[in-house]
Scaffold this motif. Structure first.
Motif, PDB file in Angstrom:
ATOM      1  N   GLN A 175       0.836  -1.205   0.000  1.00  0.00           N
ATOM      2  CA  GLN A 175       0.000   0.000   0.000  1.00  0.00           C
ATOM      3  C   GLN A 175       0.870   1.255   0.000  1.00  0.00           C
ATOM      4  N   TRP A 176       1.972   1.183   0.754  1.00  0.00           N
ATOM      5  CA  TRP A 176       2.895   2.327   0.781  1.00  0.00           C
ATOM      6  C   TRP A 176       3.517   2.546  -0.594  1.00  0.00           C
ATOM      7  N   LEU A 177       3.929   1.443  -1.241  1.00  0.00           N
ATOM      8  CA  LEU A 177       4.475   1.557  -2.589  1.00  0.00           C
ATOM      9  C   LEU A 177       3.459   2.179  -3.536  1.00  0.00           C
ATOM     10  N   ASN A 178       2.217   1.796  -3.386  1.00  0.00           N
ATOM     11  CA  ASN A 178       1.171   2.353  -4.238  1.00  0.00           C
ATOM     12  C   ASN A 178       1.027   3.853  -4.012  1.00  0.00           C
ATOM     13  N   ASP A 179       1.079   4.274  -2.745  1.00  0.00           N
ATOM     14  CA  ASP A 179       0.966   5.713  -2.437  1.00  0.00           C
ATOM     15  C   ASP A 179       2.150   6.491  -3.020  1.00  0.00           C
ATOM     16  N   VAL A 180       3.372   5.932  -2.881  1.00  0.00           N
ATOM     17  CA  VAL A 180       4.554   6.624  -3.405  1.00  0.00           C
ATOM     18  C   VAL A 180       4.486   6.717  -4.924  1.00  0.00           C
ATOM     19  N   ASN A 181       4.064   5.626  -5.569  1.00  0.00           N
ATOM     20  CA  ASN A 181       3.947   5.653  -7.031  1.00  0.00           C
ATOM     21  C   ASN A 181       2.950   6.711  -7.485  1.00  0.00           C
ATOM     22  N   THR A 182       1.858   6.856  -6.730  1.00  0.00           N
ATOM     23  CA  THR A 182       0.878   7.893  -7.064  1.00  0.00           C
ATOM     24  C   THR A 182       1.507   9.276  -6.977  1.00  0.00           C
ATOM     25  N   GLN A 183       2.320   9.504  -5.937  1.00  0.00           N
ATOM     26  CA  GLN A 183       2.991  10.807  -5.797  1.00  0.00           C
ATOM     27  C   GLN A 183       3.995  11.044  -6.918  1.00  0.00           C
ATOM     28  N   LEU A 184       4.732   9.991  -7.315  1.00  0.00           N
ATOM     29  CA  LEU A 184       5.696  10.133  -8.407  1.00  0.00           C
ATOM     30  C   LEU A 184       4.988  10.486  -9.714  1.00  0.00           C
ATOM     31  N   LEU A 185       3.867   9.837  -9.952  1.00  0.00           N
ATOM     32  CA  LEU A 185       3.101  10.145 -11.160  1.00  0.00           C
ATOM     33  C   LEU A 185       2.574  11.580 -11.110  1.00  0.00           C
ATOM     34  N   HIS A 186       2.187  12.026  -9.912  1.00  0.00           N
ATOM     35  CA  HIS A 186       1.703  13.402  -9.752  1.00  0.00           C
ATOM     36  C   HIS A 186       2.817  14.401 -10.071  1.00  0.00           C
ATOM     37  N   VAL A 187       4.055  14.079  -9.677  1.00  0.00           N
ATOM     38  CA  VAL A 187       5.196  14.958  -9.992  1.00  0.00           C
ATOM     39  C   VAL A 187       5.341  15.117 -11.497  1.00  0.00           C
ATOM     40  N   LEU A 188       5.269  14.010 -12.215  1.00  0.00           N
ATOM     41  CA  LEU A 188       5.453  14.066 -13.668  1.00  0.00           C
ATOM     42  C   LEU A 188       4.326  14.804 -14.365  1.00  0.00           C
ATOM     43  N   MET A 189       3.129  14.726 -13.814  1.00  0.00           N
ATOM     44  CA  MET A 189       1.974  15.312 -14.488  1.00  0.00           C
ATOM     45  C   MET A 189       1.745  16.777 -14.116  1.00  0.00           C
ATOM     46  N   ASN A 190       2.348  17.249 -13.004  1.00  0.00           N
ATOM     47  CA  ASN A 190       2.046  18.603 -12.552  1.00  0.00           C
ATOM     48  C   ASN A 190       3.279  19.502 -12.457  1.00  0.00           C
ATOM     49  N   ASN A 191       4.343  19.015 -11.874  1.00  0.00           N
ATOM     50  CA  ASN A 191       5.526  19.867 -11.700  1.00  0.00           C
ATOM     51  C   ASN A 191       6.770  19.021 -11.923  1.00  0.00           C
ATOM     52  N   ALA A 192       7.006  18.689 -13.183  1.00  0.00           N
ATOM     53  CA  ALA A 192       8.090  17.758 -13.527  1.00  0.00           C
ATOM     54  C   ALA A 192       9.444  18.428 -13.318  1.00  0.00           C
ATOM     55  N   SER A 193       9.930  18.393 -12.084  1.00  0.00           N
ATOM     56  CA  SER A 193      11.222  19.014 -11.771  1.00  0.00           C
ATOM     57  C   SER A 193      11.983  18.113 -10.811  1.00  0.00           C
ATOM     58  N   PHE A 194      13.327  18.224 -10.859  1.00  0.00           N
ATOM     59  CA  PHE A 194      14.149  17.446  -9.945  1.00  0.00           C
ATOM     60  C   PHE A 194      13.902  17.869  -8.495  1.00  0.00           C
ATOM     61  N   GLU A 195      13.630  19.151  -8.273  1.00  0.00           N
ATOM     62  CA  GLU A 195      13.381  19.617  -6.910  1.00  0.00           C
ATOM     63  C   GLU A 195      12.150  18.945  -6.302  1.00  0.00           C
ATOM     64  N   GLU A 196      11.068  18.847  -7.094  1.00  0.00           N
ATOM     65  CA  GLU A 196       9.850  18.230  -6.589  1.00  0.00           C
ATOM     66  C   GLU A 196      10.055  16.727  -6.400  1.00  0.00           C
ATOM     67  N   LEU A 197      10.757  16.076  -7.327  1.00  0.00           N
ATOM     68  CA  LEU A 197      11.041  14.651  -7.180  1.00  0.00           C
ATOM     69  C   LEU A 197      11.893  14.410  -5.939  1.00  0.00           C
ATOM     70  N   GLU A 198      12.862  15.264  -5.701  1.00  0.00           N
ATOM     71  CA  GLU A 198      13.711  15.146  -4.516  1.00  0.00           C
ATOM     72  C   GLU A 198      12.887  15.287  -3.240  1.00  0.00           C
ATOM     73  N   ARG A 199      11.931  16.239  -3.230  1.00  0.00           N
ATOM     74  CA  ARG A 199      11.076  16.442  -2.048  1.00  0.00           C
ATOM     75  C   ARG A 199      10.218  15.215  -1.764  1.00  0.00           C
ATOM     76  N   VAL A 200       9.589  14.653  -2.808  1.00  0.00           N
ATOM     77  CA  VAL A 200       8.729  13.481  -2.637  1.00  0.00           C
ATOM     78  C   VAL A 200       9.535  12.294  -2.109  1.00  0.00           C
ATOM     79  N   LEU A 201      10.731  12.071  -2.668  1.00  0.00           N
ATOM     80  CA  LEU A 201      11.558  10.956  -2.214  1.00  0.00           C
ATOM     81  C   LEU A 201      12.010  11.151  -0.766  1.00  0.00           C
ATOM     82  N   ALA A 202      12.383  12.367  -0.413  1.00  0.00           N
ATOM     83  CA  ALA A 202      12.832  12.626   0.958  1.00  0.00           C
ATOM     84  C   ALA A 202      11.716  12.355   1.958  1.00  0.00           C
TER      85      ALA A 202
END
Length: 572
Positions: A237-264
């Protein structure tokens, strides 16, 4: 209209991007799209698997018959991974054989009732390694221990590819959960992980069955098994939530800064992302290179050791990193092409008002400013600096255009040109650099052509590691840039005797002639410039006249000799 909107619209709705849109994408963009689709596919697979795991978990908690649970596990394993058959085998150490306990999709009775010697087939590899194992083609795999009657049963069922995961009790492998295909097949990391989780659930089911059968199993052991199962489900379930956030990064604010924030946030640890040109001096605890088609794009760094579930997050984040990097490269390339066109327009002297405004918007260079402008040419026999390196090393505003053998820069430095180019020459000592200044568009073409001519002159003279300008090469530079072969022929016909005499007798007649002409035929000035006695100069001039004739320093011949001497001095 940009293709990004329609592509993202299809991705958001879960529909396939049409072929007519795909055909309009560049190779890099198409690769990025495929990476995103693969991430979404993996995301969907984990959601489906989570649902099926929860279904089996409910069966365990509801006290269903163990045979029903085993059948459900085999059925879920087959449907989750998308295989032709599924089966569960348990070891019988008393007989030395492993027996099929439950099957799904099996059509032959021979395979359904087969007893295999322990240690044979894929199950033998699973038991030996205590970890998942698979074969692309069972019959042709030399790593699988083959038994004749087992191979015949497998061939009768038509099974080629097989994937197995261990069933463990008390840390000991007692059997395996397996799935098979009637064609050769490679199995992905997600499919292997899914079967491993189902194998863990099978272990729990077997433990429950043993509790019921023996009535002596510890209730605490069952509780621990159920907690382990819940942890597996929570991870999914956690993996599913993280994948949803990663997809949201690509669809809304595709930047390394946002990807770094989500991963952190997801990994609860400091995270650093960097491309191939921005590596930190002290890398984090764990680093994961990101590649695309064999090309390094960058690195994901996490300041802690990661669990298996967290490593899966890194795998999915790498796909997002790839999409962002390739999209950024596409934007940079598009901007670079626009800058190239504008530099060409200025070099040709036909840039209009719109091009001048666009040049200032993209690069900060103003052709109407009172600040001195330059055309700069760069050449290297090894490798030219990249665009980011040049932007970093050239203070002020620069419009950079890469050609096959050299770089042309429309440059508006914020300091004197020699000081502005000093960091570049210090960093790249093999560079040959020319620079010609100009004021306004009217003189741009002449400056560009002169800069390229002086660059060619410097290359002909073998100049490296320093700046070449009108002051350093003068008219000889333009002549060399236009026709270096003509100047070489001129030198051979004029000062050839002097050069040969100096080489044979270790004299300095060539330098003496050069200084004599530079000083306006003054013997005292020539002596002072060369730190020798005037009589020595007279003696050398007599020798020069013997070699070249009395009229060597006057008239048209004197001009030819001076040009040849100047080129000879510069080449040294």
């Amino acid at each position: 209209m940009s293709l990004l909107g329609p592509v993202l619209s299809h991705l958001a709705s879960g529909t396939r991007v049409p072929d007519e849109l795909r055909e309009q994408l560049a190779a890099e963009e198409l690769g990025a799209l495929r990476a995103i689709e693969e991430t979404m596919r993996a995301n969907h697979t984990w959601r489906v698997m989570s649902t099926k795991l929860l279904d089996v978990s409910h069966m365990l908690n509801s006290g269903r018959e163990s045979s029903d649970i085993f059948q459900a596990i085999v059925r879920h394993a087959r449907s989750t991974i998308g295989t032709d058959v599924g089966y569960l085998s348990l070891n019988d150490e008393d007989t030395g054989f492993t027996k099929v306990l439950a099957t799904s999709g099996v059509v032959t009775e021979e395979f359904r009732t087969i007893n295999m010697p322990m240690g044979s087939g894929v199950l033998g590899i699973v038991a030996a390694t205590n970890r998942p194992a698979w074969t692309y083609d069972h019959s042709a795999d030399p790593n699988v221990t083959h038994v004749d009657y087992v191979d015949r049963a497998v061939e009768a069922e038509g099974i080629r590819g097989i994937l197995g995961a261990p069933i463990r009790i008390a840390g000991r492998t007692i059997g395996a959960l397996l799935v098979g295909d009637r064609h050769p097949r490679h199995y992905t990391h997600e499919e292997i992980a899914a079967l491993e989780v189902l194998g863990s659930i099978t272990s729990v089911a077997l433990e429950n069955a043993q509790v019921i059968e023996s009535q002596g199993e510890s209730v605490a052991e069952l509780t621990r098994s159920q907690i382990a199962l819940s942890r597996h489900v929570e991870e999914l379930q956690w993996l599913n939530d993280v994948n949803t956030q990663l997809l949201h990064v690509l669809m809304n604010n595709a930047s390394f800064e946002e990807l770094e924030r989500v991963l952190a946030e997801s990994l609860d640890a400091p995270v650093m992302l960097w491309t191939t040109e921005g590596a930190p001096n002290t890398p984090p605890t764990s680093t994961f290179p990101v590649e695309f088609n064999g090309r390094a794009l960058g690195t994901i760094g996490v300041d802690k050791e990661l669990s298996d579930a967290e490593l899966r997050v890194i795998s999915h984040a790498s796909a997002a990193f790839t999409a962002i990097a390739l999209f950024a490269e596409a934007l940079v390339d598009a901007t670079a092409r626009k800058v190239d066109d504008l530099v060409y327009a200025v070099a040709l002297g036909n840039a209009g008002r719109e091009e001048i405004a666009r040049l200032r918007h993209l690069t900060g260079i103003s052709l109407n400013s009172s600040v001195q402008l330059y055309f700069v040419g760069l050449h290297s026999a090894k490798s030219l600096p990249t665009r980011p390196q040049l932007e970093h090393l050239l203070p002020g505003n620069a419009a950079i255009t890469h050609h096959d053998q050299h770089v042309c820069v429309l440059y508006q430095p914020d300091r004197a040109i020699d000081k502005a180019l000093a960091p570049l020459l210090s960093e790249f000592s093999d560079l040959t650099v020319s620079a010609i200044g100009f004021d306004g568009l009217d003189s741009a073409r002449s400056a560009h052509d002169s800069a390229m001519a002086y660059l060619e002159s410097a290359l002909a003279l073998g100049v490296q590691g320093r700046l070449v300008t009108e002051d350093t090469l003068g008219t000889v530079g333009l002549i060399l840039g236009a026709d270096p072969q003509a100047l070489s022929a001129l030198s051979t016909r004029t000062i050839g005797p002097l050069v040969r005499y100096d080489a044979e007798h270790s004299t300095e007649l060539t330098d003496t002639a050069h200084h004599y002409l530079l000083s306006g035929h003054s013997i005292p000035q020539t002596a002072r410039a060369m730190f020798i006695h005037p009589n020595t100069v007279r003696q050398r001039l007599d020798r020069i006249a013997e070699l070249m004739g009395d009229e060597w320093a006057v008239g048209q011949r004197g001009l030819d000799v001076f040009v040849a001497l100047r080129a000879h001095a510069l080449s040294r």
